[in-house]
Design a protein around this motif. Structure first.
Motif, mmCIF file in Angstrom:
data_model
loop_
_atom_site.group_PDB
_atom_site.id
_atom_site.type_symbol
_atom_site.label_atom_id
_atom_site.label_comp_id
_atom_site.label_asym_id
_atom_site.label_seq_id
_atom_site.Cartn_x
_atom_site.Cartn_y
_atom_site.Cartn_z
ATOM 1 N N PRO A 1 42.142 -44.392 -48.457
ATOM 2 C CA PRO A 1 41.560 -44.434 -49.870
ATOM 3 C C PRO A 1 42.585 -45.304 -50.760
ATOM 4 C CG PRO A 1 42.261 -42.132 -48.244
ATOM 5 C CD PRO A 1 42.176 -43.027 -48.117
ATOM 6 N N GLY A 2 42.415 -45.522 -51.702
ATOM 7 C CA GLY A 2 43.220 -46.066 -52.741
ATOM 8 C C GLY A 2 42.661 -47.139 -52.714
ATOM 9 N N ASP A 3 43.115 -47.821 -54.264
ATOM 10 C CA ASP A 3 42.787 -49.326 -54.530
ATOM 11 C C ASP A 3 43.557 -50.829 -53.924
ATOM 12 O OD1 ASP A 3 41.046 -48.708 -56.321
ATOM 13 O OD2 ASP A 3 42.091 -47.946 -57.863
ATOM 14 N N ILE A 4 43.324 -51.714 -53.777
ATOM 15 C CA ILE A 4 43.467 -52.850 -53.472
ATOM 16 C C ILE A 4 43.772 -53.654 -54.208
ATOM 17 C CG2 ILE A 4 43.344 -54.701 -52.045
ATOM 18 C CD1 ILE A 4 41.344 -52.911 -49.738
ATOM 19 N N TRP A 5 45.435 -54.266 -54.550
ATOM 20 C CA TRP A 5 45.531 -55.287 -55.731
ATOM 21 C C TRP A 5 45.935 -56.372 -54.944
ATOM 22 C CZ3 TRP A 5 45.784 -53.997 -60.655
ATOM 23 C CH2 TRP A 5 45.457 -52.540 -61.245
ATOM 24 N N ILE A 6 46.279 -57.211 -55.144
ATOM 25 C CA ILE A 6 45.886 -58.281 -55.164
ATOM 26 C C ILE A 6 46.888 -59.534 -55.241
ATOM 27 C CG2 ILE A 6 45.097 -61.154 -53.231
ATOM 28 C CD1 ILE A 6 42.319 -59.435 -52.756
ATOM 29 N N PHE A 7 48.104 -59.947 -54.977
ATOM 30 C CA PHE A 7 48.682 -60.951 -55.101
ATOM 31 C C PHE A 7 48.837 -62.340 -54.141
ATOM 32 C CE2 PHE A 7 50.173 -57.014 -56.726
ATOM 33 C CZ PHE A 7 49.920 -56.844 -58.060
ATOM 34 N N GLY A 8 48.930 -63.385 -55.402
ATOM 35 C CA GLY A 8 49.931 -64.335 -54.599
ATOM 36 C C GLY A 8 51.481 -64.359 -54.220
ATOM 37 N N LEU A 9 51.585 -65.221 -53.149
ATOM 38 C CA LEU A 9 52.769 -65.433 -53.132
ATOM 39 C C LEU A 9 53.408 -66.644 -52.448
ATOM 40 C CD1 LEU A 9 55.955 -63.461 -53.906
ATOM 41 C CD2 LEU A 9 55.540 -62.351 -51.759
ATOM 42 N N ARG A 10 54.733 -67.484 -53.061
ATOM 43 C CA ARG A 10 55.596 -68.262 -51.533
ATOM 44 C C ARG A 10 56.072 -67.440 -51.308
ATOM 45 N NH1 ARG A 10 52.778 -73.067 -53.083
ATOM 46 N NH2 ARG A 10 55.031 -74.068 -51.883
ATOM 47 N N ILE A 11 56.663 -67.757 -50.585
ATOM 48 C CA ILE A 11 57.915 -67.492 -49.446
ATOM 49 C C ILE A 11 58.398 -68.665 -48.825
ATOM 50 C CG2 ILE A 11 58.972 -65.909 -47.438
ATOM 51 C CD1 ILE A 11 56.874 -64.230 -48.520
ATOM 52 N N GLU A 12 59.374 -68.833 -49.043
ATOM 53 C CA GLU A 12 59.941 -70.431 -47.841
ATOM 54 C C GLU A 12 59.413 -71.181 -48.864
ATOM 55 O OE1 GLU A 12 62.334 -69.771 -44.962
ATOM 56 O OE2 GLU A 12 62.495 -67.853 -45.486
ATOM 57 N N ASN A 13 59.104 -71.226 -50.053
ATOM 58 C CA ASN A 13 58.320 -72.602 -50.289
ATOM 59 C C ASN A 13 57.338 -72.567 -49.437
ATOM 60 O OD1 ASN A 13 58.596 -74.529 -52.556
ATOM 61 N ND2 ASN A 13 58.391 -76.048 -51.287
ATOM 62 N N ILE A 14 56.380 -71.803 -48.982
ATOM 63 C CA ILE A 14 55.666 -71.813 -47.463
ATOM 64 C C ILE A 14 54.157 -70.996 -48.631
ATOM 65 C CG2 ILE A 14 53.835 -71.164 -46.250
ATOM 66 C CD1 ILE A 14 56.107 -72.306 -44.665
#
Length: 99
Positions: A70-83
């Motif tokens: 149940p629930g909506d999916i939200w999508i984010f882009g992210l850089r971790i350790e410059n990757i």
């Protein structure tokens, strides 16, 4: 169109429920952790400490998996350790106040 205020509200909701989130054991998640040299907790720390409304990519979307949660999916882009980590999906059940 989703507003900045709505996106910030979703991020706040994710942060407030931090103790309830777990990492899916999907192969792509395990590979990403290995590539980053992080364990799941360190990856979550990066997400919680650095996720911004500016990282928003898409949502709200319905869960189209064979056994939807149940629930909506939200999508984010992210850089971790410059990757570039691609997308960080966050599933939030705003109706039932669950992750």
């Amino acid at each position: 169109m989703v507003t900045r205020t709505e996106i910030i509200g979703i991020i706040d909701s994710v942060i407030l429920r931090r103790d309830f989130w777990t990492l899916s054991g999907r192969q792509k998640n395990i590979q990403a952790l290995q590539k980053l040299g992080l364990d799941a907790q360190a990856a979550f720390d990066e997400i919680y400490d650095n996720l911004s409304w500016q990282d928003y990519i898409a949502g709200p979307l319905k869960d189209n998996h064979p056994q939807p949660i149940p629930g909506d999916i939200w999508i984010f882009g992210l850089r971790i350790e410059n990757i570039e980590c691609g997308t960080v999906p966050c599933q939030v059940d705003t109706l039932n106040n669950k992750n």
